[in-house]
Design an enzyme around this catalytic site. Structure first.
Site, PDB file in Angstrom:
ATOM      1  N   HIS A   1     -50.681   6.813  -3.306  1.00  0.00           N
ATOM      2  CA  HIS A   1     -49.402   6.097  -3.384  1.00  0.00           C
ATOM      3  C   HIS A   1     -48.916   5.941  -4.820  1.00  0.00           C
ATOM      4  CE1 HIS A   1     -46.961   3.031  -0.847  1.00  0.00           C
ATOM      5  NE2 HIS A   1     -46.207   3.613  -1.733  1.00  0.00           N
TER       6      HIS A   1
ATOM      7  N   ARG B   1     -31.742   3.824  -1.377  1.00  0.00           N
ATOM      8  CA  ARG B   1     -31.929   2.577  -0.631  1.00  0.00           C
ATOM      9  C   ARG B   1     -30.653   2.150   0.098  1.00  0.00           C
ATOM     10  NH1 ARG B   1     -34.573   3.248  -5.072  1.00  0.00           N
ATOM     11  NH2 ARG B   1     -36.808   2.844  -5.122  1.00  0.00           N
ATOM     12  N   GLY B   2     -29.967   3.133   0.653  1.00  0.00           N
ATOM     13  CA  GLY B   2     -28.768   2.875   1.428  1.00  0.00           C
ATOM     14  C   GLY B   2     -27.472   2.920   0.644  1.00  0.00           C
ATOM     15  N   PHE B   3     -27.554   2.866  -0.682  1.00  0.00           N
ATOM     16  CA  PHE B   3     -26.352   2.752  -1.499  1.00  0.00           C
ATOM     17  C   PHE B   3     -25.424   3.963  -1.348  1.00  0.00           C
ATOM     18  CE2 PHE B   3     -24.007   3.252  -5.502  1.00  0.00           C
ATOM     19  CZ  PHE B   3     -23.366   2.029  -5.563  1.00  0.00           C
TER      20      PHE B   3
ATOM     21  N   PRO C   1     -33.728   8.974  -0.457  1.00  0.00           N
ATOM     22  CA  PRO C   1     -32.746  10.003  -0.806  1.00  0.00           C
ATOM     23  C   PRO C   1     -31.308   9.496  -0.780  1.00  0.00           C
ATOM     24  CG  PRO C   1     -33.509  10.322   1.441  1.00  0.00           C
ATOM     25  CD  PRO C   1     -34.389   9.255   0.838  1.00  0.00           C
ATOM     26  N   LEU C   2     -31.095   8.313  -0.196  1.00  0.00           N
ATOM     27  CA  LEU C   2     -29.769   7.691  -0.206  1.00  0.00           C
ATOM     28  C   LEU C   2     -29.739   6.479  -1.141  1.00  0.00           C
ATOM     29  CD1 LEU C   2     -28.890   7.909   3.594  1.00  0.00           C
ATOM     30  CD2 LEU C   2     -28.265   9.485   1.749  1.00  0.00           C
TER      31      LEU C   2
ATOM     32  N   TYR D   1     -47.257  -1.079   3.579  1.00  0.00           N
ATOM     33  CA  TYR D   1     -45.974  -1.497   4.144  1.00  0.00           C
ATOM     34  C   TYR D   1     -46.228  -2.564   5.205  1.00  0.00           C
ATOM     35  CZ  TYR D   1     -44.121   2.874   2.113  1.00  0.00           C
ATOM     36  OH  TYR D   1     -43.763   3.906   1.270  1.00  0.00           O
TER      37      TYR D   1
END
Length: 330
Positions: free
Chosen positions: A124, A208-210, A205-206, A57
């Site tokens: 990973h 990517r914000g959606f 879990p969202l 990252y």
């Protein structure tokens, strides 16, 4: 904040962790470093004890950020990071979990995280050139040396988990899991985690914000450093179609005084007691909103009602492009 154990390996963490990637990488330009250090420490004050990062990252920048932020409270938190991606001098990345690469990675991560041990060390992505038994044996050696405390795997299938677990006990599996991607329910991974006493950590879990309801078909993603603009599911037409799922969550939450993001996180927490989602954010308001989901309980019939309503809407678009999808086991 509620607390949970990741499986039966006695690794206690906050019921909701914090995915740190987006603070440095992946979702647009890196956020202000000092502001993110403040946010990470605030998360701890709010009860978060589980922080997730990876050497790739940035690369490296996110581990350095987490290391600096956690330094004053290092013995009070659980830090998870990841190996298995070789990064050359130009920043190009390639899969590699050869023993010598794992050892190089762990030394670099320890230095960047300003610590003498990594609490949870994930592979990973699977390396097709290195048998999982070799990977597990190498991590087992690092555990004996005290450099790593727990072994994890990301985006692997049930067979790989069994093979790895037979060599070195696996503490946690990390895979994408949310209302729009429920593969781990169908491929045996979630059931195997329950069988073997392994914790399960849903990333994104969202979605990517959606699923938080803050993205629509007119949202502009930075083409130079926001990877969502390359994903089929985040193209305008797909977003427009998938907004029907967010509308279901919104309607469900409105009658209960909770937001779509809280509905999505509470659903995961109510699925199994060994599930610990790690939503990411760069905003204190979203952090506080997400963490309140740990207090929400749904009855079994409520969960079924919600799942049936979402399942009635087909998901439009793949979660990854073909290259990224090829690195994930079925």
């Amino acid at each position: 904040m509620k607390y949970r154990e990741l499986g039966n390996r006695k690794l206690q963490v906050s019921a909701i962790g914090l995915g740190c990637m987006g603070m440095s990488y992946g979702y647009g330009s890196a956020a202000d470093r000092n502001e993110m250090i403040t946010l990470l420490r605030k998360a701890y004050e709010l009860g978060v004890t589980f922080f997730d990062t990876a050497e790739c990252y940035g690369p490296y920048a996110n581990e350095e950020l987490v290391g600096e932020a956690m330094a004053p409270i290092r013995d009070k938190v659980v830090i998870a990071t990841k190996f298995g991606i070789r990064i050359d001098a130009q920043g190009r990345q390639a899969l590699s979990s050869r023993p010598e690469q794992i050892r190089r990675s762990v030394e670099g991560s320890l230095k960047r995280l300003r610590t003498d041990h990594i609490d949870l060390y994930y592979q990973h992505r699977i390396d097709p050139g290195t048998p999982i038994e070799v990977v597990a044996e190498t991590v087992g050696e690092l555990i004996k040396e005290g450099k790593v405390l727990h072994f994890g795997l990301c985006e692997v299938n049930a067979e790989t988990i069994r093979r790895a677990h037979a060599v070195c006990p696996v503490t946690a599996i990390q895979s994408e899991y949310h209302f729009m991607h429920r593969t781990v329910e169908q491929n045996g991974v979630l059931a195997l985690c329950e069988e073997l006493g392994i914790g399960f950590v849903p990333y994104s879990p969202l979605n990517r914000g959606f699923l938080g309801g803050m993205i629509n078909e007119y949202t502009q993603f930075d083409p130079t450093n926001d990877n969502r603009q390359t994903l089929p599911r985040f193209q305008p037409e797909a977003i427009r179609q998938n907004m029907r799922i967010v509308e279901v969550l919104n309607a469900f939450g409105r009658t209960r005084g909770i937001t779509p993001a809280q509905v999505a996180l509470a659903w995961l927490l109510n699925k199994k007691p060994f599930i610990v989602p790690i939503p990411g954010t760069t905003k204190l308001s979203h952090l506080e909103e997400n963490l309140r989901a740990s207090d929400i309980r749904f009855a079994a019939e409520t969960v079924k009602e919600l799942e049936d309503a979402v399942a009635a809407i087909p998901v439009t678009g793949s979660r990854y492009d073909a290259l990224q999808e090829s690195k994930i086991q079925r």
